[in-house]
Design a protein around this motif. Sequence first.
Motif, PDB file in Angstrom:
ATOM      1  N   MET A   1       0.761  -1.180  -0.182  1.00 40.19           N
ATOM      2  CA  MET A   1      -0.011  -0.002  -0.164  1.00 40.19           C
ATOM      3  C   MET A   1       0.931   1.280   0.058  1.00 40.19           C
ATOM      4  SD  MET A   1      -3.093   1.310  -0.029  1.00 40.19           S
ATOM      5  CE  MET A   1      -4.192   0.038   0.675  1.00 40.19           C
ATOM      6  N   VAL A   2       0.829   2.051  -1.044  1.00 39.91           N
ATOM      7  CA  VAL A   2       1.822   3.249  -1.081  1.00 39.91           C
ATOM      8  C   VAL A   2       0.698   4.355  -1.107  1.00 39.91           C
ATOM      9  CG1 VAL A   2       3.129   4.620  -2.651  1.00 39.91           C
ATOM     10  CG2 VAL A   2       3.366   2.053  -2.662  1.00 39.91           C
ATOM     11  N   THR A   3       1.102   5.468  -0.127  1.00 43.43           N
ATOM     12  CA  THR A   3       0.583   6.673   0.035  1.00 43.43           C
ATOM     13  C   THR A   3       1.361   7.807  -0.424  1.00 43.43           C
ATOM     14  OG1 THR A   3      -0.766   5.680   1.994  1.00 43.43           O
ATOM     15  CG2 THR A   3      -0.928   8.067   1.622  1.00 43.43           C
ATOM     16  N   VAL A   4       0.772   8.765  -1.173  1.00 41.63           N
ATOM     17  CA  VAL A   4       1.659   9.893  -1.563  1.00 41.63           C
ATOM     18  C   VAL A   4       1.047  11.111  -1.083  1.00 41.63           C
ATOM     19  CG1 VAL A   4       2.598  11.088  -3.425  1.00 41.63           C
ATOM     20  CG2 VAL A   4       2.739   8.622  -3.521  1.00 41.63           C
ATOM     21  N   ARG A   5       1.713  12.006  -0.284  1.00 45.30           N
ATOM     22  CA  ARG A   5       1.500  13.243  -0.114  1.00 45.30           C
ATOM     23  C   ARG A   5       2.233  14.378  -0.504  1.00 45.30           C
ATOM     24  NH1 ARG A   5       0.619   9.694   4.278  1.00 45.30           N
ATOM     25  NH2 ARG A   5      -1.660   9.602   5.020  1.00 45.30           N
ATOM     26  N   PRO A   6       1.687  15.521  -0.817  1.00 42.30           N
ATOM     27  CA  PRO A   6       2.355  16.919  -0.987  1.00 42.30           C
ATOM     28  C   PRO A   6       3.641  16.674   0.252  1.00 42.30           C
ATOM     29  CG  PRO A   6       0.266  17.492  -1.212  1.00 42.30           C
ATOM     30  CD  PRO A   6       0.159  15.949  -0.389  1.00 42.30           C
ATOM     31  N   GLY A   7       4.825  17.213  -0.278  1.00 39.76           N
ATOM     32  CA  GLY A   7       5.994  17.194   0.707  1.00 39.76           C
ATOM     33  C   GLY A   7       6.480  18.936   0.754  1.00 39.76           C
ATOM     34  N   GLU A   8       7.215  19.323   1.650  1.00 37.08           N
ATOM     35  CA  GLU A   8       7.921  20.412   1.704  1.00 37.08           C
ATOM     36  C   GLU A   8       9.082  20.619   0.729  1.00 37.08           C
ATOM     37  OE1 GLU A   8       6.640  23.209   3.412  1.00 37.08           O
ATOM     38  OE2 GLU A   8       4.649  22.158   3.829  1.00 37.08           O
ATOM     39  N   SER A   9       9.810  19.699   1.050  1.00 38.78           N
ATOM     40  CA  SER A   9      11.240  19.644   0.265  1.00 38.78           C
ATOM     41  C   SER A   9      11.737  18.289   0.198  1.00 38.78           C
ATOM     42  CB  SER A   9      12.311  20.525   0.921  1.00 38.78           C
ATOM     43  OG  SER A   9      12.529  20.141   2.206  1.00 38.78           O
TER      44      SER A   9
END
Length: 100
Positions: free
Chosen positions: A18-26
């Motif tokens: 299960m892969v979850t991708v979220r926005p990141g800062e850097s």
Amino acid sequence: MEIKKPAMAGSMESSDCMVTVRPGESGIKIDLQSDVEMMFGASILETTRQSLAELGVERAQISIVDRGALDCVIRARVQCAALRAAERSYDWSREGACLG
């Protein structure tokens, strides 16, 4: 490619992840939980980083819960979750899949 929203791909079944991708800062930050992390953790991380680089993702938070998935499965799940998170569509029936 800009990650705009959280998105997931995969399952918790054996031989999947299960892969979850979220926005990141850097940069790329990866949280890995794997049944086989001692043996294959470095390979899973490398496959994940390569898949994101090929898509042009430079900033993201990635969570992977692995149940013994092969590299090709990890790559497919990362690609799918990243494209969903970037709100981009893709014709998965095309030969060569996402990178081709």
